[in-house]
Design a protein around this motif. Structure first.
Motif, PDB file in Angstrom:
ATOM      1  N   LEU A 150      43.526  44.195  46.464  1.00 21.56           N
ATOM      2  CA  LEU A 150      43.510  42.756  46.169  1.00 21.56           C
ATOM      3  C   LEU A 150      42.868  41.983  47.319  1.00 21.56           C
ATOM      4  O   LEU A 150      42.056  41.072  47.100  1.00 21.56           O
ATOM      5  CB  LEU A 150      44.936  42.265  45.927  1.00 21.56           C
ATOM      6  CG  LEU A 150      45.096  40.741  45.731  1.00 21.56           C
ATOM      7  CD1 LEU A 150      44.356  40.283  44.475  1.00 21.56           C
ATOM      8  CD2 LEU A 150      46.584  40.366  45.664  1.00 21.56           C
ATOM      9  N   GLY A 151      43.218  42.364  48.550  1.00 21.68           N
ATOM     10  CA  GLY A 151      42.620  41.724  49.737  1.00 21.68           C
ATOM     11  C   GLY A 151      41.118  41.913  49.780  1.00 21.68           C
ATOM     12  O   GLY A 151      40.365  40.961  50.061  1.00 21.68           O
ATOM     13  N   PHE A 152      40.647  43.122  49.479  1.00 19.61           N
ATOM     14  CA  PHE A 152      39.200  43.379  49.465  1.00 19.61           C
ATOM     15  C   PHE A 152      38.510  42.536  48.382  1.00 19.61           C
ATOM     16  O   PHE A 152      37.395  42.047  48.587  1.00 19.61           O
ATOM     17  CB  PHE A 152      38.919  44.865  49.226  1.00 19.61           C
ATOM     18  CG  PHE A 152      39.229  45.741  50.416  1.00 19.61           C
ATOM     19  CD1 PHE A 152      38.961  45.312  51.699  1.00 19.61           C
ATOM     20  CD2 PHE A 152      39.781  47.005  50.240  1.00 19.61           C
ATOM     21  CE1 PHE A 152      39.240  46.119  52.803  1.00 19.61           C
ATOM     22  CE2 PHE A 152      40.064  47.823  51.324  1.00 19.61           C
ATOM     23  CZ  PHE A 152      39.797  47.376  52.613  1.00 19.61           C
ATOM     24  N   ALA A 153      39.182  42.383  47.228  1.00 15.29           N
ATOM     25  CA  ALA A 153      38.610  41.569  46.148  1.00 15.29           C
ATOM     26  C   ALA A 153      38.483  40.110  46.577  1.00 15.29           C
ATOM     27  O   ALA A 153      37.454  39.456  46.319  1.00 15.29           O
ATOM     28  CB  ALA A 153      39.477  41.682  44.895  1.00 15.29           C
ATOM     29  N   ILE A 154      39.503  39.578  47.251  1.00 15.86           N
ATOM     30  CA  ILE A 154      39.455  38.199  47.756  1.00 15.86           C
ATOM     31  C   ILE A 154      38.354  38.063  48.807  1.00 15.86           C
ATOM     32  O   ILE A 154      37.591  37.086  48.810  1.00 15.86           O
ATOM     33  CB  ILE A 154      40.824  37.785  48.348  1.00 15.86           C
ATOM     34  CG1 ILE A 154      41.891  37.750  47.246  1.00 15.86           C
ATOM     35  CG2 ILE A 154      40.738  36.426  49.044  1.00 15.86           C
ATOM     36  CD1 ILE A 154      43.313  37.620  47.765  1.00 15.86           C
ATOM     37  N   ALA A 155      38.241  39.069  49.688  1.00  9.29           N
ATOM     38  CA  ALA A 155      37.195  39.051  50.720  1.00  9.29           C
ATOM     39  C   ALA A 155      35.808  39.052  50.079  1.00  9.29           C
ATOM     40  O   ALA A 155      34.889  38.372  50.565  1.00  9.29           O
ATOM     41  CB  ALA A 155      37.349  40.247  51.650  1.00  9.29           C
ATOM     42  N   GLY A 156      35.634  39.790  48.990  1.00  7.59           N
ATOM     43  CA  GLY A 156      34.352  39.818  48.286  1.00  7.59           C
ATOM     44  C   GLY A 156      33.966  38.444  47.749  1.00  7.59           C
ATOM     45  O   GLY A 156      32.799  38.045  47.805  1.00  7.59           O
TER      46      GLY A 156
END
Length: 394
Positions: free
Chosen positions: A305-311
């Motif tokens: 989820l964090g990586f998706a937000i960072a993207g």
């Protein structure tokens, strides 16, 4: 009723064609890079080389990019981006075929240098052409151009394994080369013919001495280091430190890529609505939050989820930096862009190897939680993003 004159309608049609052409060029460049990724295991086995030798060959790709990017920038200033992007696209198209035919490590090193060099040189030229299209249209298009690059990479990586498994290695690269040539033929007559500055042809090829291009280069660098970090180390972090399965560990970069590509298609609208400076600040804060969530996650699902937000956040940081680099007052677009691309891509190419060395001693969680410090620097420099709005005639 449409009140536009016939000449305005014709001009609008030409600008639409120019935008389509530069989008196809981004698609082509991403497609070549994406098509290379599934070839790596076969390339290694065919040459009978170790991981360390493969690493050195991949390093040659990076060195090629960093050598030819500034040279491309200088030539863009002298002859315009249209000519440079046409030449580099033609040379780039058959290079995967060349890589498939090399007989030994030494010729492979030369081929890797050429692949990285002309992919990088074309990258500078197509970004410079996109800047000129932005100026002619008086609206942002850079984010969607980068979305087409991501889409090209996705298509290249997606069909590569299937084509190699079904038809073989040589047919795969022949198909890739043919698709590239079709894209060039389609884009060729529509590429915006930009004119260099009258005095630029007489200037020597040299890097700028003023600080502004380098400050925007730092923005690009610190926006792209996290992207390279997620690409190279995200799966290992999920697998080794958060106990993800092999299947689940691949979803970190997949989620990051999916939100990045989606938001790049929306990014131009957002930038036109809020301005480059505010958009950059919103994106940077979003990316910062996402990376902290990923680095402090208690399990793989929260990290993904964090990586998706960072993207979502990182998606439009680089396009804005590149637009700003190509619109600096008193500087040719090719020169400013060569600095930004040089610094940005060096971050993606070389920082992950340094991060891997550090992570051996610290673990990846602290790396992903520390990367947001780079975003604080981007926030401090974000007022320079106002140059990206010059494309709209501000």
């Amino acid at each position: 009723m449409d009140q536009r004159s016939p000449s305005a309608t014709v001009r609008q049609g030409y600008m639409t064609r120019n935008r389509l052409a530069v989008s196809l060029l981004f698609l082509l460049n991403g497609f070549v890079i994406g098509s290379w990724a599934p070839k790596i295991p076969e390339f290694k086995d065919r040459l009978g080389i170790s991981e360390s030798v493969l690493g050195l060959l991949i390093l040659m790709f990076g060195i090629g990019s960093l050598v030819l990017m500034p040279i491309a920038g200088g030539y863009i200033a002298r002859v315009g981006s249209q000519k440079v992007v046409k030449v580099t696209a033609i040379i780039l198209s058959p290079l995967l075929l060349l890589l498939t035919l090399v007989p030994d490590v030494w010729t492979a090193a030369v081929a890797m240098f050429l692949l990285g060099g002309f992919a990088g040189a074309m990258d500078v030229a197509m970004n410079a052409n996109a800047v000129e299209v932005e100026k002619s249209m008086r609206r942002a298009i850079m984010s969607s151009c980068h979305a087409y690059w991501s889409l090209g990479g996705l298509i290249g990586a997606g069909i590569g394994g299937f084509l190699m498994a079904r038809f073989g290695v040589l047919p795969h690269v022949l198909v890739v080369t043919a698709i590239c040539l079709v894209l060039i033929v389609a884009a060729w007559p529509m590429i915006l013919a930009d004119k260099p500055h009258p005095g630029a042809a007489k200037e020597k090829l040299r890097l700028p001495m003023t600080p502004l291009p380098w400050l925007i280069g730092i923005m690009a660098l610190f926006s792209m280091v996290p992207e390279g970090t997620v690409l190279d180390w995200g799966a290992l972090y999920l697998r080794n430190e958060l106990g993800a399965s092999v299947e689940l560990s691949g979803f970190g970069f997949a989620a990051f890529s999916a939100t990045m590509a989606t938001m790049r298609f929306a990014g131009d609208f957002v930038r036109d609505r809020f301005g480059a400076k505010r958009t950059l600040r919103i994106c940077t804060v979003t990316a910062l939050v996402g990376m902290i969530v990923a680095g402090t996650a208690p399990n793989a699902y929260i990290a993904i989820l964090g990586f998706a937000i960072a993207g979502i956040g990182i998606s439009n940081m680089v396009p804005i930096a590149f637009s700003a680099a190509g619109n600096m007052p008193g500087l040719q677009p090719g020169i400013g862009l060569s600095v930004a691309t040089f610094m940005g891509y060096s971050g993606m190419l070389f920082a992950p190897s340094l991060i891997g060395f550090v992570a051996e001693h610290t673990g990846f969680a602290i790396i992903f939680a520390s990367v947001p410090l780079l975003f604080i620097v981007v926030l401090l420099l974000s007022h320079h993003a106002i140059h990206a709005d010059h494309a709209k005639g501000h």
